[in-house]
Design a protein around this motif. Structure first.
Motif, PDB file in Angstrom:
ATOM      1  N   MET A 163       0.819  -1.238  -0.151  1.00 26.26           N
ATOM      2  CA  MET A 163      -0.067   0.026   0.114  1.00 26.26           C
ATOM      3  C   MET A 163       0.749   1.245   0.004  1.00 26.26           C
ATOM      4  N   GLU A 164       2.061   1.467   0.860  1.00 32.61           N
ATOM      5  CA  GLU A 164       2.680   2.466   0.855  1.00 32.61           C
ATOM      6  C   GLU A 164       3.561   2.768  -0.361  1.00 32.61           C
ATOM      7  N   ALA A 165       3.870   1.670  -0.964  1.00 32.27           N
ATOM      8  CA  ALA A 165       4.276   1.892  -2.290  1.00 32.27           C
ATOM      9  C   ALA A 165       3.519   2.497  -3.450  1.00 32.27           C
ATOM     10  N   ARG A 166       2.230   2.336  -3.325  1.00 30.41           N
ATOM     11  CA  ARG A 166       1.083   3.012  -4.120  1.00 30.41           C
ATOM     12  C   ARG A 166       1.114   4.415  -3.529  1.00 30.41           C
ATOM     13  N   LEU A 167       0.733   4.526  -2.264  1.00 27.71           N
ATOM     14  CA  LEU A 167       0.283   5.809  -1.831  1.00 27.71           C
ATOM     15  C   LEU A 167       1.438   6.493  -1.357  1.00 27.71           C
ATOM     16  N   VAL A 168       2.590   6.440  -1.694  1.00 25.73           N
ATOM     17  CA  VAL A 168       3.677   7.490  -1.591  1.00 25.73           C
ATOM     18  C   VAL A 168       3.398   8.503  -2.748  1.00 25.73           C
ATOM     19  N   GLY A 169       2.983   7.936  -4.010  1.00 26.08           N
ATOM     20  CA  GLY A 169       2.874   8.954  -4.768  1.00 26.08           C
ATOM     21  C   GLY A 169       1.659   9.124  -5.381  1.00 26.08           C
ATOM     22  N   ALA A 170       0.431   8.603  -4.683  1.00 22.88           N
ATOM     23  CA  ALA A 170      -0.755   8.597  -5.067  1.00 22.88           C
ATOM     24  C   ALA A 170      -1.835   9.120  -4.043  1.00 22.88           C
ATOM     25  N   ASP A 171      -2.870   9.644  -4.313  1.00 20.86           N
ATOM     26  CA  ASP A 171      -3.711   9.898  -3.076  1.00 20.86           C
ATOM     27  C   ASP A 171      -4.874   8.878  -3.023  1.00 20.86           C
ATOM     28  N   TRP A 172      -4.972   8.009  -4.034  1.00 23.86           N
ATOM     29  CA  TRP A 172      -5.844   6.722  -3.898  1.00 23.86           C
ATOM     30  C   TRP A 172      -5.408   5.576  -4.372  1.00 23.86           C
ATOM     31  N   LEU A 173      -5.863   4.613  -4.271  1.00 28.13           N
ATOM     32  CA  LEU A 173      -5.640   3.278  -4.437  1.00 28.13           C
ATOM     33  C   LEU A 173      -5.871   2.860  -5.851  1.00 28.13           C
ATOM     34  N   GLY A 174      -7.209   2.840  -6.307  1.00 27.78           N
ATOM     35  CA  GLY A 174      -7.484   2.287  -7.611  1.00 27.78           C
ATOM     36  C   GLY A 174      -7.748   3.657  -8.566  1.00 27.78           C
ATOM     37  N   GLY A 175      -6.598   3.933  -8.960  1.00 32.94           N
ATOM     38  CA  GLY A 175      -6.916   5.463  -9.866  1.00 32.94           C
ATOM     39  C   GLY A 175      -6.892   6.465  -9.407  1.00 32.94           C
ATOM     40  N   ASN A 176      -7.512   7.739  -9.789  1.00 26.00           N
ATOM     41  CA  ASN A 176      -7.197   8.898  -9.600  1.00 26.00           C
ATOM     42  C   ASN A 176      -8.518   9.323  -8.625  1.00 26.00           C
ATOM     43  N   ALA A 177      -9.462   8.631  -8.243  1.00 28.13           N
ATOM     44  CA  ALA A 177     -10.447   9.034  -7.452  1.00 28.13           C
ATOM     45  C   ALA A 177     -10.491   8.003  -6.241  1.00 28.13           C
ATOM     46  N   PHE A 178     -11.201   8.546  -5.234  1.00 28.78           N
ATOM     47  CA  PHE A 178     -11.913   7.709  -4.124  1.00 28.78           C
ATOM     48  C   PHE A 178     -12.792   6.709  -4.633  1.00 28.78           C
ATOM     49  N   SER A 179     -12.525   5.359  -4.199  1.00 26.12           N
ATOM     50  CA  SER A 179     -13.365   4.183  -4.779  1.00 26.12           C
ATOM     51  C   SER A 179     -13.445   3.111  -3.594  1.00 26.12           C
ATOM     52  N   VAL A 180     -14.260   2.479  -4.052  1.00 27.10           N
ATOM     53  CA  VAL A 180     -14.614   1.058  -3.147  1.00 27.10           C
ATOM     54  C   VAL A 180     -13.174   0.336  -2.595  1.00 27.10           C
ATOM     55  N   ALA A 181     -12.051   0.631  -3.562  1.00 28.67           N
ATOM     56  CA  ALA A 181     -11.037  -0.183  -3.145  1.00 28.67           C
ATOM     57  C   ALA A 181     -10.166   0.577  -1.801  1.00 28.67           C
ATOM     58  N   ALA A 190     -11.282  12.478   6.176  1.00 30.54           N
ATOM     59  CA  ALA A 190     -11.727  13.898   5.922  1.00 30.54           C
ATOM     60  C   ALA A 190     -12.890  14.085   4.783  1.00 30.54           C
ATOM     61  N   LEU A 191     -13.218  13.054   4.130  1.00 24.97           N
ATOM     62  CA  LEU A 191     -14.143  13.013   3.182  1.00 24.97           C
ATOM     63  C   LEU A 191     -15.543  13.223   3.486  1.00 24.97           C
ATOM     64  N   PRO A 192     -16.335  14.062   2.888  1.00 30.78           N
ATOM     65  CA  PRO A 192     -17.682  14.400   2.997  1.00 30.78           C
ATOM     66  C   PRO A 192     -18.463  13.162   3.105  1.00 30.78           C
ATOM     67  N   GLY A 193     -19.280  12.959   4.119  1.00 34.25           N
ATOM     68  CA  GLY A 193     -20.081  11.577   4.274  1.00 34.25           C
ATOM     69  C   GLY A 193     -19.224  10.613   5.025  1.00 34.25           C
ATOM     70  N   HIS A 194     -18.100  10.875   5.522  1.00 30.61           N
ATOM     71  CA  HIS A 194     -17.331   9.721   6.298  1.00 30.61           C
ATOM     72  C   HIS A 194     -18.108   9.465   7.668  1.00 30.61           C
ATOM     73  N   ILE A 195     -18.259   8.142   7.932  1.00 28.68           N
ATOM     74  CA  ILE A 195     -18.502   7.967   9.443  1.00 28.68           C
ATOM     75  C   ILE A 195     -17.668   6.991   9.886  1.00 28.68           C
ATOM     76  N   GLY A 196     -17.477   6.936  11.302  1.00 25.30           N
ATOM     77  CA  GLY A 196     -16.426   6.115  12.001  1.00 25.30           C
ATOM     78  C   GLY A 196     -17.099   4.711  12.156  1.00 25.30           C
ATOM     79  N   LEU A 197     -16.154   3.889  12.602  1.00 25.84           N
ATOM     80  CA  LEU A 197     -16.666   2.281  12.726  1.00 25.84           C
ATOM     81  C   LEU A 197     -17.538   2.222  13.660  1.00 25.84           C
ATOM     82  N   MET A 198     -17.524   2.782  14.569  1.00 23.71           N
ATOM     83  CA  MET A 198     -18.851   2.765  15.591  1.00 23.71           C
ATOM     84  C   MET A 198     -20.166   3.778  15.346  1.00 23.71           C
ATOM     85  N   ASP A 199     -20.013   4.526  14.441  1.00 23.57           N
ATOM     86  CA  ASP A 199     -21.314   5.513  14.051  1.00 23.57           C
ATOM     87  C   ASP A 199     -22.370   4.653  13.800  1.00 23.57           C
TER      88      ASP A 199
END
Length: 201
Positions: free
Chosen positions: A141-159, A192-201
């Motif tokens: 994961m670090e290898a990907r995220l050190v240079g990218a904002d998201w895991l699966g492409g350029n946008a937040f996703s189910v990944a 920090a994304l809008p709509g985020h909920i925590g584990l116990m919310d």
């Protein structure tokens, strides 16, 4: 309305709730526990023969299990699944990675610490094995995220949702995230994304 049978402290159940929150999909929650035998009773096995949480009952009465499959069902045709064929396959790649290389280490090691009935399984050898496997997954994961904002492409996703669920609780399993600055920045970005909920919310 879709009915979600879930266990609040479970990262796999959390994935479904978090995806639904981002998609604006209302869920009727039925809280259960995989620890008290209720998921092994005939009534629940009729819904999900493997006897695991989460499970959803769709509006038409059909049932669906496996957290990543449920997320994909909820997100079909929406912003959490890329329209581009290759980018979509890269998201699936991360989903398979999560279930095969990530969850079996990070989630299992956390469970050995937080569920007293599993404490006898927390041998030094087992903990060391899980720590090594989990750190390998975090390295990927670090290898990907050190240079990218998201895991699966350029946008937040189910990944991102799939990997966030047990990564954000990794320290409960004794993992030190200080060595993974890209992962830590990504965790903060997701939270920090809008709509985020925590584990116990």
């Amino acid at each position: 309305m879709i009915t979600l049978y879930d266990m609040p402290a479970s990262g796999n159940s959390y994935k479904v709730r978090l995806a639904a929150a981002h998609l604006g999909v209302p869920l009727k929650r039925v809280t259960m526990s995989a620890r008290d035998g209720s998921t092994r009773q005939a009534a629940f096995l009729a819904k999900n023969p493997i006897g695991k949480l989460p499970t959803v009952e769709l509006e038409d009465g059909r049932f669906l299990a496996e957290s990543n499959a449920i997320m994909l069902y909820l997100a079909e045709g929406g912003p959490l699944v890329p329209a581009d064929r290759y980018e979509r396959a890269k998201v699936y790649e991360w989903l398979f990675f999560e279930q095969y290389s990530h969850e079996p280490a990070l989630a299992v090691r956390r469970a050995l610490f937080i569920y007293e009935e599993r404490a006898h399984l927390a041998t030094p050898e087992r903990l060391a094995q899980l720590l090594e496997a989990g750190n390998r997954a975090l390295d990927v994961m670090e290898a990907r995220l050190v240079g990218a904002d998201w895991l699966g492409g350029n946008a937040f996703s189910v990944a991102d949702i799939a990997l966030y669920a047990y990564t954000h609780t990794a320290e409960e399993g004794g993992y030190d995230l200080a060595s993974f600055p890209g992962v830590r920045r990504w965790l903060a970005r997701v939270a920090a994304l809008p709509g985020h909920i925590g584990l116990m919310d």
